[in-house]
Design a protein around this motif. Structure first.
Motif, PDB file in Angstrom:
ATOM      1  N   GLN A 339       0.850  -1.186   0.000  1.00  0.00           N
ATOM      2  CA  GLN A 339       0.000   0.000   0.000  1.00  0.00           C
ATOM      3  C   GLN A 339       0.882   1.230   0.000  1.00  0.00           C
ATOM      4  N   ILE A 340       0.560   2.190  -0.865  1.00  0.00           N
ATOM      5  CA  ILE A 340       1.332   3.423  -0.972  1.00  0.00           C
ATOM      6  C   ILE A 340       0.388   4.607  -0.871  1.00  0.00           C
ATOM      7  N   THR A 341       0.791   5.570  -0.055  1.00  0.00           N
ATOM      8  CA  THR A 341       0.090   6.844   0.039  1.00  0.00           C
ATOM      9  C   THR A 341       1.040   7.925  -0.442  1.00  0.00           C
ATOM     10  N   LEU A 342       0.591   8.744  -1.371  1.00  0.00           N
ATOM     11  CA  LEU A 342       1.424   9.793  -1.947  1.00  0.00           C
ATOM     12  C   LEU A 342       0.829  11.166  -1.662  1.00  0.00           C
ATOM     13  N   ASP A 343       1.708  12.113  -1.364  1.00  0.00           N
ATOM     14  CA  ASP A 343       1.278  13.483  -1.127  1.00  0.00           C
ATOM     15  C   ASP A 343       1.274  14.242  -2.457  1.00  0.00           C
ATOM     16  N   GLY A 344       0.492  13.742  -3.413  1.00  0.00           N
ATOM     17  CA  GLY A 344       0.352  14.410  -4.702  1.00  0.00           C
ATOM     18  C   GLY A 344       1.336  13.913  -5.748  1.00  0.00           C
ATOM     19  N   PRO A 345       1.162  14.342  -7.016  1.00  0.00           N
ATOM     20  CA  PRO A 345       1.994  13.867  -8.135  1.00  0.00           C
ATOM     21  C   PRO A 345       3.477  14.156  -7.974  1.00  0.00           C
ATOM     22  N   ALA A 374      -4.208   6.881  -4.112  1.00  0.00           N
ATOM     23  CA  ALA A 374      -4.720   7.735  -5.187  1.00  0.00           C
ATOM     24  C   ALA A 374      -4.543   6.959  -6.494  1.00  0.00           C
ATOM     25  N   PRO A 375      -5.574   6.293  -6.990  1.00  0.00           N
ATOM     26  CA  PRO A 375      -5.424   5.385  -8.142  1.00  0.00           C
ATOM     27  C   PRO A 375      -4.811   6.038  -9.372  1.00  0.00           C
ATOM     28  N   ARG A 378      -0.988   5.673  -9.633  1.00  0.00           N
ATOM     29  CA  ARG A 378      -0.385   4.343  -9.752  1.00  0.00           C
ATOM     30  C   ARG A 378       0.414   4.198 -11.056  1.00  0.00           C
ATOM     31  N   ALA A 379      -0.194   4.578 -12.172  1.00  0.00           N
ATOM     32  CA  ALA A 379       0.467   4.405 -13.472  1.00  0.00           C
ATOM     33  C   ALA A 379       1.778   5.188 -13.561  1.00  0.00           C
ATOM     34  N   PRO A 380       1.816   6.468 -13.191  1.00  0.00           N
ATOM     35  CA  PRO A 380       3.103   7.164 -13.251  1.00  0.00           C
ATOM     36  C   PRO A 380       4.146   6.595 -12.296  1.00  0.00           C
ATOM     37  N   LEU A 381       3.719   6.092 -11.141  1.00  0.00           N
ATOM     38  CA  LEU A 381       4.680   5.488 -10.210  1.00  0.00           C
ATOM     39  C   LEU A 381       5.251   4.204 -10.797  1.00  0.00           C
TER      40      LEU A 381
END
Length: 390
Positions: A339-345, A374-375, A378-381
């Motif tokens: 599980q990953i939580t990101l603080d924005g792009p 934030a689905p 996912r793709a850019p990560l």
């Protein structure tokens, strides 16, 4: 206690940068000093049983030095009596030269009126005798650590060994398969340090000063929490600890700083890394929220259905900010980001970098992302990770 009028006022950003530098996460690390240098710089490295990527006491130097060998980490702590384990913030690895400054705590343990575990007559003396003749030994080697399979149901031998550890007659000299290895303090601690000659005030003054240096700047509660002192213990010595009073924008409470931290502006390279939840940068939740605006909670002991960020969510530090969380696991040679939580792009490249370095450190050749809160990120990560891995 009369608090001197603060001569220095810091912005919230200045205080954050001072804290990062004090914790060894801003600027170029002293690689020559290595893991032992990190330990002495921090004053305490917390131990914990949980091992996901690695145990917390390995993750702490990794966060500051990068992919240092895990055997190197263990050797740095335990070989040649450079450290000992004792109760500080929690169970911590401590620099051996601080042994005299924990005399106040050893005295307090000896004077406790009662214990939660009964101890059969003669057991304590038998443990000391056996260690003198055969040590160093684990509790199992001393005769058994448990009476039953319940984790809290210690045998008399284990109770005696732990009591001797708290009294200072016995020292934990290493961890072997996560078991404490006990030896007599008279054998393990250098003779010039093996004493309880310092009075409580001198011990407390030293630990308050060490906490202030390790924090850079902190409130009374921050400083007390570092070595788990009581507020009145801090109050009794802080005025002559060498720390200086300061005000920090937005903190709303009196703060104290290491005067050396105020002499030069904190500048340098920021580390991008995963942090153990038990890292001293973030181990105190209120301070973490105050400095980083980041609510951090270990959820390992929270029922699975109630977890928000995962079993062992590791905050991601980048650019001097906490920019996300990763709940990691390992499957063979794959680091799994459950599980990953990101603080924005903007956090995507930093989180990818932290994952890739951590994977390399634990000998993983692949990274798999399972869930991103934030689905749309996912793709850019995944693309960022794929570019680096191919």
């Amino acid at each position: 206690m009369t608090t001197p009028r603060p001569a220095t006022s810091l912005s919230a950003d200045e205080a954050r940068r001072i804290a990062l530098r004090a914790q060894g996460l801003l600027g170029i690390p002293n690689r020559r000093a290595g893991v032992r240098g990190i330990l002495r710089h921090l004053g305490a490295v917390q131990l914990d049983t949980i091992s996901v990527l690695a145990r917390s006491h390995e993750l702490v130097p990794y966060a500051r030095l990068g992919p240092v060998g895990r055997t190197t980490v263990e050797d740095a702590y335990w070989k040649d009596t450079h450290a000992f384990e004792y109760w500080s913030h929690a169970a911590c690895i401590l620099p051996i030269e601080e042994w005299p400054h924990f005399a106040f705590r050893r005295r307090a343990y000896r004077n406790r009126p009662h214990w939660h575990h009964d101890l059969p007559d003669g057991t304590y003396d038998q443990v000391i005798k056996q260690l003198r003749e055969e040590g160093p030994l684990t509790a199992t080697e001393l005769g058994g650590a448990k009476k039953t399979s319940e984790w809290w149901d210690w045998s008399g031998t284990k109770v005696a060994a732990e009591r001797a550890l708290m009294y200072g007659e016995v020292v934990c000299v290493e961890r072997r398969g996560w078991k404490r290895v006990y030896d007599l303090a008279e054998r393990a601690v250098p003779s010039d340090l093996l004493h309880d000659g310092l009075d409580d005030r001198e011990c407390l003054r030293r630990l308050v000063r060490l906490a202030g240096e390790a924090l850079g700047v902190g409130t009374r509660a921050d400083i007390a929490d570092y070595h788990r002192l009581k507020g009145d213990q801090v109050d009794a010595v802080i005025a002559d600890s060498g720390l200086v009073p300061v005000t920090v924008e937005g903190w709303g409470k009196q703060a104290w700083a290491d005067p050396a931290a105020l002499e030069t502006p904190p500048r340098g390279r920021h580390r991008t890394t995963l942090l153990s939840p038990f890292d001293s940068l973030i181990w105190e939740r209120a301070r973490t929220e105050r400095i980083f605006g980041f609510t951090h909670r270990l959820e390992a002991y929270v029922p699975k259905q109630k977890r928000v960020h995962g079993y062992f969510a590791m905050p991601v530090l980048a650019g001097g900010r906490l920019v996300g969380r990763v709940d990691p696991a390992r499957e063979g040679h794959t680091l799994v980001a459950k599980q990953i939580t990101l603080d924005g792009p903007k956090a995507v490249p930093s989180v990818a970098q932290a994952l890739l370095e951590a994977a390399s450190w634990v000998n993983c050749t692949n990274v798999r992302v399972e869930r991103v809160d934030a689905p749309d990120l996912r793709a850019p990560l995944v693309a960022e990770l794929t570019r680096a891995l191919t």
